[in-house]
Design a protein around this motif. Structure first.
Motif, PDB file in Angstrom:
ATOM      1  N   GLU A 125      24.373  10.972 -52.419  1.00 45.65           N
ATOM      2  CA  GLU A 125      23.881  11.702 -53.420  1.00 45.65           C
ATOM      3  C   GLU A 125      24.465  11.504 -54.641  1.00 45.65           C
ATOM      4  O   GLU A 125      23.853  11.919 -56.002  1.00 45.65           O
ATOM      5  CB  GLU A 125      24.138  13.235 -53.214  1.00 45.65           C
ATOM      6  CG  GLU A 125      23.351  13.860 -52.256  1.00 45.65           C
ATOM      7  CD  GLU A 125      23.358  15.472 -51.854  1.00 45.65           C
ATOM      8  OE1 GLU A 125      24.197  15.895 -52.756  1.00 45.65           O
ATOM      9  OE2 GLU A 125      22.875  15.886 -50.906  1.00 45.65           O
ATOM     10  N   ILE A 126      25.836  10.807 -54.762  1.00 41.95           N
ATOM     11  CA  ILE A 126      26.217  10.601 -56.013  1.00 41.95           C
ATOM     12  C   ILE A 126      25.236   9.405 -56.860  1.00 41.95           C
ATOM     13  O   ILE A 126      24.782   8.641 -56.104  1.00 41.95           O
ATOM     14  CB  ILE A 126      27.772   9.854 -55.948  1.00 41.95           C
ATOM     15  CG1 ILE A 126      28.444  10.257 -57.185  1.00 41.95           C
ATOM     16  CG2 ILE A 126      27.879   8.653 -55.121  1.00 41.95           C
ATOM     17  CD1 ILE A 126      29.865  10.055 -56.873  1.00 41.95           C
ATOM     18  N   ASP A 127      25.529   9.162 -57.972  1.00 35.67           N
ATOM     19  CA  ASP A 127      24.710   8.252 -58.877  1.00 35.67           C
ATOM     20  C   ASP A 127      25.042   6.934 -57.968  1.00 35.67           C
ATOM     21  O   ASP A 127      26.230   6.261 -58.206  1.00 35.67           O
ATOM     22  CB  ASP A 127      25.463   8.010 -60.329  1.00 35.67           C
ATOM     23  CG  ASP A 127      24.677   7.158 -61.315  1.00 35.67           C
ATOM     24  OD1 ASP A 127      24.864   5.974 -61.001  1.00 35.67           O
ATOM     25  OD2 ASP A 127      24.095   7.412 -61.944  1.00 35.67           O
ATOM     26  N   GLN A 128      24.110   6.288 -57.869  1.00 34.98           N
ATOM     27  CA  GLN A 128      24.337   4.912 -56.843  1.00 34.98           C
ATOM     28  C   GLN A 128      24.680   3.723 -57.765  1.00 34.98           C
ATOM     29  O   GLN A 128      25.437   2.999 -57.196  1.00 34.98           O
ATOM     30  CB  GLN A 128      23.090   4.738 -56.183  1.00 34.98           C
ATOM     31  CG  GLN A 128      22.536   5.685 -55.235  1.00 34.98           C
ATOM     32  CD  GLN A 128      23.476   5.980 -53.898  1.00 34.98           C
ATOM     33  OE1 GLN A 128      23.329   5.035 -53.167  1.00 34.98           O
ATOM     34  NE2 GLN A 128      24.385   6.929 -53.972  1.00 34.98           N
ATOM     35  N   ASP A 129      24.238   3.755 -58.938  1.00 37.43           N
ATOM     36  CA  ASP A 129      24.759   2.805 -59.876  1.00 37.43           C
ATOM     37  C   ASP A 129      26.365   2.733 -60.208  1.00 37.43           C
ATOM     38  O   ASP A 129      27.288   1.856 -60.345  1.00 37.43           O
ATOM     39  CB  ASP A 129      24.405   2.762 -61.231  1.00 37.43           C
ATOM     40  CG  ASP A 129      22.726   2.198 -61.061  1.00 37.43           C
ATOM     41  OD1 ASP A 129      22.454   1.512 -60.183  1.00 37.43           O
ATOM     42  OD2 ASP A 129      21.909   2.908 -62.033  1.00 37.43           O
ATOM     43  N   LEU A 130      26.757   4.285 -60.293  1.00 36.79           N
ATOM     44  CA  LEU A 130      28.301   4.248 -60.394  1.00 36.79           C
ATOM     45  C   LEU A 130      28.693   4.001 -59.201  1.00 36.79           C
ATOM     46  O   LEU A 130      30.103   3.497 -59.223  1.00 36.79           O
ATOM     47  CB  LEU A 130      28.365   5.835 -60.577  1.00 36.79           C
ATOM     48  CG  LEU A 130      29.784   6.423 -60.810  1.00 36.79           C
ATOM     49  CD1 LEU A 130      30.452   5.716 -61.887  1.00 36.79           C
ATOM     50  CD2 LEU A 130      29.936   7.893 -60.866  1.00 36.79           C
ATOM     51  N   LEU A 131      28.417   4.615 -58.010  1.00 33.65           N
ATOM     52  CA  LEU A 131      29.088   3.945 -56.763  1.00 33.65           C
ATOM     53  C   LEU A 131      29.157   2.601 -56.474  1.00 33.65           C
ATOM     54  O   LEU A 131      30.118   1.878 -55.990  1.00 33.65           O
ATOM     55  CB  LEU A 131      28.267   4.654 -55.312  1.00 33.65           C
ATOM     56  CG  LEU A 131      28.742   4.354 -54.228  1.00 33.65           C
ATOM     57  CD1 LEU A 131      30.385   4.762 -54.071  1.00 33.65           C
ATOM     58  CD2 LEU A 131      27.889   5.098 -53.209  1.00 33.65           C
ATOM     59  N   LYS A 132      27.859   1.970 -56.917  1.00 36.39           N
ATOM     60  CA  LYS A 132      27.942   0.346 -56.530  1.00 36.39           C
ATOM     61  C   LYS A 132      28.708  -0.149 -57.460  1.00 36.39           C
ATOM     62  O   LYS A 132      29.805  -1.304 -57.111  1.00 36.39           O
ATOM     63  CB  LYS A 132      26.487  -0.012 -56.903  1.00 36.39           C
ATOM     64  CG  LYS A 132      26.127  -1.452 -56.438  1.00 36.39           C
ATOM     65  CD  LYS A 132      25.034  -2.010 -56.491  1.00 36.39           C
ATOM     66  CE  LYS A 132      24.396  -3.112 -55.786  1.00 36.39           C
ATOM     67  NZ  LYS A 132      23.191  -3.412 -55.576  1.00 36.39           N
ATOM     68  N   GLY A 133      29.181   0.277 -58.750  1.00 38.45           N
ATOM     69  CA  GLY A 133      30.265  -0.287 -59.701  1.00 38.45           C
ATOM     70  C   GLY A 133      31.566  -0.140 -58.989  1.00 38.45           C
ATOM     71  O   GLY A 133      32.390  -1.106 -59.196  1.00 38.45           O
ATOM     72  N   ALA A 134      31.868   0.789 -58.140  1.00 41.16           N
ATOM     73  CA  ALA A 134      32.953   1.333 -57.892  1.00 41.16           C
ATOM     74  C   ALA A 134      33.301   0.443 -56.651  1.00 41.16           C
ATOM     75  O   ALA A 134      34.699   0.077 -56.403  1.00 41.16           O
ATOM     76  CB  ALA A 134      33.315   2.787 -57.483  1.00 41.16           C
ATOM     77  N   ILE A 135      32.547   0.163 -55.757  1.00 43.62           N
ATOM     78  CA  ILE A 135      32.517  -0.579 -54.383  1.00 43.62           C
ATOM     79  C   ILE A 135      32.098  -2.101 -54.442  1.00 43.62           C
ATOM     80  O   ILE A 135      32.189  -2.682 -53.228  1.00 43.62           O
ATOM     81  CB  ILE A 135      31.645   0.144 -53.266  1.00 43.62           C
ATOM     82  CG1 ILE A 135      30.322   0.385 -53.524  1.00 43.62           C
ATOM     83  CG2 ILE A 135      32.232   1.679 -53.067  1.00 43.62           C
ATOM     84  CD1 ILE A 135      29.443   0.643 -52.335  1.00 43.62           C
ATOM     85  N   GLY A 136      31.633  -2.356 -55.590  1.00 43.94           N
ATOM     86  CA  GLY A 136      31.066  -3.912 -55.395  1.00 43.94           C
ATOM     87  C   GLY A 136      32.202  -5.037 -55.686  1.00 43.94           C
ATOM     88  O   GLY A 136      31.623  -6.237 -55.571  1.00 43.94           O
ATOM     89  N   ARG A 137      33.431  -4.772 -55.752  1.00 48.49           N
ATOM     90  CA  ARG A 137      34.357  -5.883 -56.081  1.00 48.49           C
ATOM     91  C   ARG A 137      34.608  -6.323 -54.579  1.00 48.49           C
ATOM     92  O   ARG A 137      34.665  -5.630 -53.514  1.00 48.49           O
ATOM     93  CB  ARG A 137      35.651  -5.282 -56.515  1.00 48.49           C
ATOM     94  CG  ARG A 137      35.419  -4.878 -58.097  1.00 48.49           C
ATOM     95  CD  ARG A 137      36.709  -4.880 -59.013  1.00 48.49           C
ATOM     96  NE  ARG A 137      36.187  -4.826 -60.275  1.00 48.49           N
ATOM     97  CZ  ARG A 137      36.424  -3.608 -61.124  1.00 48.49           C
ATOM     98  NH1 ARG A 137      36.732  -2.599 -60.555  1.00 48.49           N
ATOM     99  NH2 ARG A 137      35.923  -3.567 -62.364  1.00 48.49           N
ATOM    100  N   GLU A 138      34.830  -7.569 -54.629  1.00 58.45           N
ATOM    101  CA  GLU A 138      35.463  -8.323 -53.485  1.00 58.45           C
ATOM    102  C   GLU A 138      36.327  -7.824 -52.658  1.00 58.45           C
ATOM    103  O   GLU A 138      36.497  -7.841 -51.369  1.00 58.45           O
ATOM    104  CB  GLU A 138      35.089  -9.949 -53.377  1.00 58.45           C
ATOM    105  CG  GLU A 138      33.933 -10.320 -54.025  1.00 58.45           C
ATOM    106  CD  GLU A 138      32.914 -10.501 -52.998  1.00 58.45           C
ATOM    107  OE1 GLU A 138      33.193 -10.500 -51.787  1.00 58.45           O
ATOM    108  OE2 GLU A 138      31.785 -10.057 -53.287  1.00 58.45           O
ATOM    109  N   LYS A 139      37.684  -7.301 -53.530  1.00 64.35           N
ATOM    110  CA  LYS A 139      38.408  -6.898 -52.811  1.00 64.35           C
ATOM    111  C   LYS A 139      38.253  -5.528 -52.063  1.00 64.35           C
ATOM    112  O   LYS A 139      38.791  -5.368 -51.043  1.00 64.35           O
ATOM    113  CB  LYS A 139      39.782  -6.748 -53.735  1.00 64.35           C
ATOM    114  CG  LYS A 139      40.535  -7.942 -54.098  1.00 64.35           C
ATOM    115  CD  LYS A 139      41.704  -7.637 -54.991  1.00 64.35           C
ATOM    116  CE  LYS A 139      42.553  -8.914 -55.176  1.00 64.35           C
ATOM    117  NZ  LYS A 139      43.758  -8.937 -56.000  1.00 64.35           N
ATOM    118  N   PHE A 140      37.707  -4.827 -52.733  1.00 60.77           N
ATOM    119  CA  PHE A 140      37.159  -3.367 -52.030  1.00 60.77           C
ATOM    120  C   PHE A 140      36.495  -3.627 -50.735  1.00 60.77           C
ATOM    121  O   PHE A 140      36.894  -3.149 -49.770  1.00 60.77           O
ATOM    122  CB  PHE A 140      36.308  -2.403 -53.072  1.00 60.77           C
ATOM    123  CG  PHE A 140      35.734  -1.398 -52.105  1.00 60.77           C
ATOM    124  CD1 PHE A 140      36.628  -0.235 -52.183  1.00 60.77           C
ATOM    125  CD2 PHE A 140      34.391  -1.335 -51.469  1.00 60.77           C
ATOM    126  CE1 PHE A 140      36.223   0.774 -51.311  1.00 60.77           C
ATOM    127  CE2 PHE A 140      34.052  -0.329 -50.811  1.00 60.77           C
ATOM    128  CZ  PHE A 140      34.886   0.731 -50.836  1.00 60.77           C
TER     129      PHE A 140
END
Length: 123
Positions: A85-100
């Motif tokens: 339900e959270i803003d998917q763009d916000l979530l993608k920005g938070a989880i999109g990094r390779e280290k994550f």
């Protein structure tokens, strides 16, 4: 170290209009502990309190509050529901990094969460 103490004083007295303060006993004060302590209290009770953010920070802080209010609306649920339900763009920005991604996929033990994260990253 001084800018940090100034910002703590400002947050406490101006933004939060605080009436109590917790400080670590003798932590990080070093050889001038009494001078540091005197300065903290002098700054803490100097001037009026409860004035809010400085004028140059009002607009950005209000914007941040709106973002966090939206996040808060969906975060009083289980994590799978939150992730959906959270803003998917916000979530993608938070989880999109390779280290994550590496740490997450190497260590995730919940298939439901892994599935949601995979779906978000594939979009």
């Amino acid at each position: 170290m001084w800018p940090c103490r100034r910002s703590i004083r400002y947050m406490f007295a101006q933004i939060n209009d605080g009436n109590a303060i917790a400080m670590p006993f003798a932590k990080g004060f070093g050889w001038a502990a009494e001078l540091n302590l005197e300065d903290i209290f002098e700054r803490l009770f100097k001037g009026e309190s409860g004035k809010g953010y400085p004028k140059e920070r009002v607009v950005p802080e209000q914007k941040n509050k709106k973002i966090l209010d939206e996040v808060r609306k969906v975060t009083y649920k289980d994590i799978v529901t939150i992730l959906k339900e959270i803003d998917q763009d916000l979530l993608k920005g938070a989880i999109g990094r390779e280290k994550f991604k590496k740490y997450f996929f190497d260590n995730c033990k919940c298939e439901k969460i892994k599935e949601v994260i995979t779906n978000v990253l594939e979009k």
